[in-house]
Design an enzyme around this catalytic site. Structure first.
Site, PDB file in Angstrom:
ATOM      1  N   LYS A 144       0.670  -1.119   0.021  1.00  0.00           N
ATOM      2  CA  LYS A 144      -0.036   0.162  -0.142  1.00  0.00           C
ATOM      3  C   LYS A 144       0.833   1.372  -0.084  1.00  0.00           C
ATOM      4  CE  LYS A 144      -3.704   2.532   2.300  1.00  0.00           C
ATOM      5  NZ  LYS A 144      -4.446   2.680   3.604  1.00  0.00           N
ATOM      6  N   GLY A 149      -5.106  -1.109   4.874  1.00  0.00           N
ATOM      7  CA  GLY A 149      -4.286  -2.149   4.577  1.00  0.00           C
ATOM      8  C   GLY A 149      -4.731  -3.651   4.738  1.00  0.00           C
ATOM      9  N   ARG A 150      -5.311  -3.668   6.253  1.00  0.00           N
ATOM     10  CA  ARG A 150      -5.917  -5.131   6.666  1.00  0.00           C
ATOM     11  C   ARG A 150      -7.170  -5.330   6.028  1.00  0.00           C
ATOM     12  NH1 ARG A 150      -3.663  -1.917  10.032  1.00  0.00           N
ATOM     13  NH2 ARG A 150      -5.538  -0.912  10.973  1.00  0.00           N
ATOM     14  N   GLU A 171      -3.860  -5.684  14.909  1.00  0.00           N
ATOM     15  CA  GLU A 171      -3.414  -4.484  14.612  1.00  0.00           C
ATOM     16  C   GLU A 171      -4.380  -3.465  14.308  1.00  0.00           C
ATOM     17  OE1 GLU A 171       0.081  -4.132  11.607  1.00  0.00           O
ATOM     18  OE2 GLU A 171      -1.408  -3.306  10.338  1.00  0.00           O
ATOM     19  N   HIS A 195      -3.267 -31.380  19.512  1.00  0.00           N
ATOM     20  CA  HIS A 195      -2.195 -31.969  19.924  1.00  0.00           C
ATOM     21  C   HIS A 195      -0.898 -31.024  20.352  1.00  0.00           C
ATOM     22  CE1 HIS A 195      -3.940 -35.787  18.753  1.00  0.00           C
ATOM     23  NE2 HIS A 195      -4.302 -35.036  17.788  1.00  0.00           N
TER      24      HIS A 195
HETATM   25  O1  F6P Z   1       3.016  -3.675   9.834  1.00  0.00           O
HETATM   26  C1  F6P Z   1       2.380  -2.185   9.431  1.00  0.00           C
HETATM   27  C2  F6P Z   1       1.745  -2.378   8.179  1.00  0.00           C
HETATM   28  O2  F6P Z   1       1.911  -1.199   7.665  1.00  0.00           O
HETATM   29  C3  F6P Z   1       0.563  -2.921   8.023  1.00  0.00           C
HETATM   30  O3  F6P Z   1      -0.311  -2.136   8.524  1.00  0.00           O
HETATM   31  C4  F6P Z   1       0.509  -3.331   6.446  1.00  0.00           C
HETATM   32  O4  F6P Z   1      -0.339  -4.313   6.221  1.00  0.00           O
HETATM   33  C5  F6P Z   1       1.962  -3.881   6.309  1.00  0.00           C
HETATM   34  O5  F6P Z   1       2.801  -3.180   7.305  1.00  0.00           O
HETATM   35  C6  F6P Z   1       2.213  -3.657   5.046  1.00  0.00           C
HETATM   36  O6  F6P Z   1       2.275  -2.404   4.651  1.00  0.00           O
HETATM   37  P1  F6P Z   1       2.355  -2.064   2.820  1.00  0.00           P
HETATM   38  O7  F6P Z   1       1.169  -2.673   2.336  1.00  0.00           O
HETATM   39  O8  F6P Z   1       2.354  -0.604   2.904  1.00  0.00           O
HETATM   40  O9  F6P Z   1       3.763  -2.520   2.504  1.00  0.00           O
END
Ligand code: F6P
Length: 528
Positions: free
Chosen positions: A203, A263-264, A349, A380
């Site tokens: 992103k 992003g998530r 996150e 297990h």
């Molecule tokens: O862990 C931080 C973070 O910014 C996440 O929110 C994101 O999914 C990941 O790193 C990757 O970020 P990017 O897509 O900007 O490379």
């Protein structure tokens, strides 16, 4: 009645519930299963093994009303600035909306942009799959190296693993997330650069892991085929097209998504390109349709029957009123092994925050400590602690009714194990002679049954968890769409790296300095 009355009522309800066991609640209410099980399009969610009764649920629903959950969801769907710390909309629902429907982000109509992007994705996927799009030397593309981490990795790999069976896989995808060179080395080993496409997914297009791995893959293409391969065989997915182009990727090979996609929550954007290419466009569309059905459900269903809202309320209850800070996620499906990891990032996150959206300290915990593994493997490994450890951990059991492997007996055993575990956790067992064989029982779980591990049902399930996460955040007044908590470690990593490279003076904390010295004492020449 104001919020503090409701909180007092919740405290009171929790004090009462703590005195009643789950088994007693079942005895007291013959309709408990009916009351606490809900269906939606091939998904059955049974909350009846969670520690609450009608009265407690009633107070929780009052709290949801006070927190304006239904309103918040409408605002999110309308593209309002529900991410206040970054002044952004969170329009992941728009990405899976019916094409032709108008969608907005901060007042801007984004429907055409979404449709155009989807069409571009489909065209590329189709062209690769039929061999119309080839590598620089004219060879058909057989493999994609998907480079990305976190939200730019977990969703696509989860979907691809899960739906493996739903499609005649057109292409093999190799995921590379970690900065550990072992990962990219393993991914590239055995691949032919002439038939491999490199997809850099980020992103921000500034993530160190991703850019480093992208450079390695680019060099690999260059030395295998020559400079022409860079222009032809490297693609990017990013909200920062400018940075991707600056990195050297042909502008015509950049798939953009907007900053109104967190992003998530970005799986539904071009971040899913490698999964779409491998599974095929039709499978991907079905997947989006399943998520869209869950969106309609969350937006239109009263809170008392609303699956993500109920799940969020129960998580809120377990975390803050029943003092259960953990949550185990156990899919009884070998293909869904990445679900716990995906959820870990989604929930922890998004919701692992110490301040509310307005900057005031939090009043509630919004993020359980999520862990998990597939059943039956998890049985297990850590189920001993779930059954007899002193701290109860609520569990999500996820089972698939349809046997996709044509092995009915084995599938029956798999499902029987899931049912047995949730029952054992709840019912327990008393052994008067031997305390080691005592099971306290009364340990809560939610059971989710999917009719099949189809693209549609998987889409619904993932959207269910996304909505649950956002609703839980809203119950706790936090913003789930930012993630400032990852920044400090990134800054320190740069300093540590400078120390390891010998280009910075000491000055870190004493423990780190000692560890740095220990590492710096050893020659790092790559020798064993
Ligand atoms: O862990 C931080 C973070 O910014 C996440 O929110 C994101 O999914 C990941 O790193 C990757 O970020 P990017 O897509 O900007 O490379």
């Amino acid at each position: 009645m104001d919020r503090y009355d409701t909180l007092a009522r919740l405290e009171k309800a929790a004090a009462r519930i703590k005195q009643v066991s789950l088994s007693e609640m079942f005895l007291a209410d013959a309709k408990r299963v009916d009351r606490l099980s809900h269906r939606m399009d091939g998904l059955l969610v049974d909350f009846s093994k969670q520690k609450l009764d009608g009265e407690a649920l009633g107070v929780l629903l009052d709290f949801a009303k006070e927190r304006g959950i239904a309103d918040f969801l409408q605002k999110m769907n309308a593209g309002e600035a529900v991410n206040p710390t970054e002044g952004r909309a969170a329009q992941h629902m728009a990405l899976r909306a019916e094409l032709g429907q108008e969608r907005f982000a901060l007042g801007q109509n984004v429907s055409d942009q979404i449709a155009a992007n989807l069409t571009r994705m489909q065209n590329l996927c189709d062209e690769i799959r039929v061999g119309k799009f080839t590598g620089a030397s004219g060879q058909k593309i057989t493999d994609i190296v998907h480079i990305g981490i976190g939200g730019s990795h977990l969703g696509p790999e989860l979907v691809l693993q899960a739906l493996h069976n739903s499609a005649d896989l057109g292409l093999k995808v190799h995921f590379v997330a970690n900065i550990d060179p072992a990962e990219i080395n393993d991914a590239l080993a055995g691949l032919d650069p002439a038939s491999t496409l490199v997809l850099v997914v980020s992103k921000s297009f500034s993530t160190v892991e991703t850019l480093t791995n992208a450079r390695v893959a680019r060099d690999w293409l260059r030395s295998g085929i020559g400079e022409s391969a860079i222009a032809m065989q490297v693609f990017a997915v990013s909200a920062r097209a400018d940075r991707a182009v600056e990195f050297g990727i042909d502008p015509a090979h950049v798939f953009e998504f907007a900053d109104w996609v967190g992003g998530r929550f970005s799986l539904w954007s071009a971040v899913g390109l490698s999964a779409m290419a491998s599974l095929g466009v039709d499978v991907w569309k079905e997947f989006l349709t399943g998520a869209r059905a869950m969106d309609a459900h969350v937006l239109q269903t009263p809170m008392a029957q609303n699956l993500p809202a109920l799940s969020a309320l129960i998580s809120f209850w377990n975390l803050n009123f029943l003092q259960m800070p953990g949550r185990a996620v156990i899919p009884y499906s070998a293909r869904m092994g990445l679900l716990p990891n995906w959820m870990q990032q989604l929930v922890m996150e998004s919701n692992g925050k110490g301040v509310q959206a307005n900057g005031a300290p939090v009043q509630f915990t919004a993020a359980p400590t999520i862990f998990g593994d597939v059943g039956t493997n998890a049985q297990h490994a850590f189920f001993q602690a779930l059954h007899q450890g002193p701290e109860p951990v609520p569990v999500d059991f996820i089972g698939i009714i349809q046997d996709a492997e044509n092995a009915p007996e084995q599938h029956r055993t798999l499902l029987a194990n899931m049912l047995a575990q949730s029952s054992a956790l709840m019912v327990g067992q008393t052994d008067q002679q031997n305390p080691h064989k005592n099971f306290t029982g009364d340990r809560p779980s939610t059971s989710i049954l999917l009719d099949a591990l189809s693209p549609y049902h998987l889409g619904s399930l993932l959207a269910f968890y996304e909505h649950e996460t956002v609703i839980l955040a809203q119950l706790c007044s936090i913003n789930p769409f930012d993630q400032w908590g990852v920044e400090l470690g990134k800054v320190l990593a740069v300093k540590m790296e400078q120390r390891l490279a010998g280009s910075a003076p000491s000055g870190q904390d004493a423990s780190s300095e000692n560890l740095l010295d220990e590492i710096n004492k050893r020659p790092n020449d790559g020798a064993e």
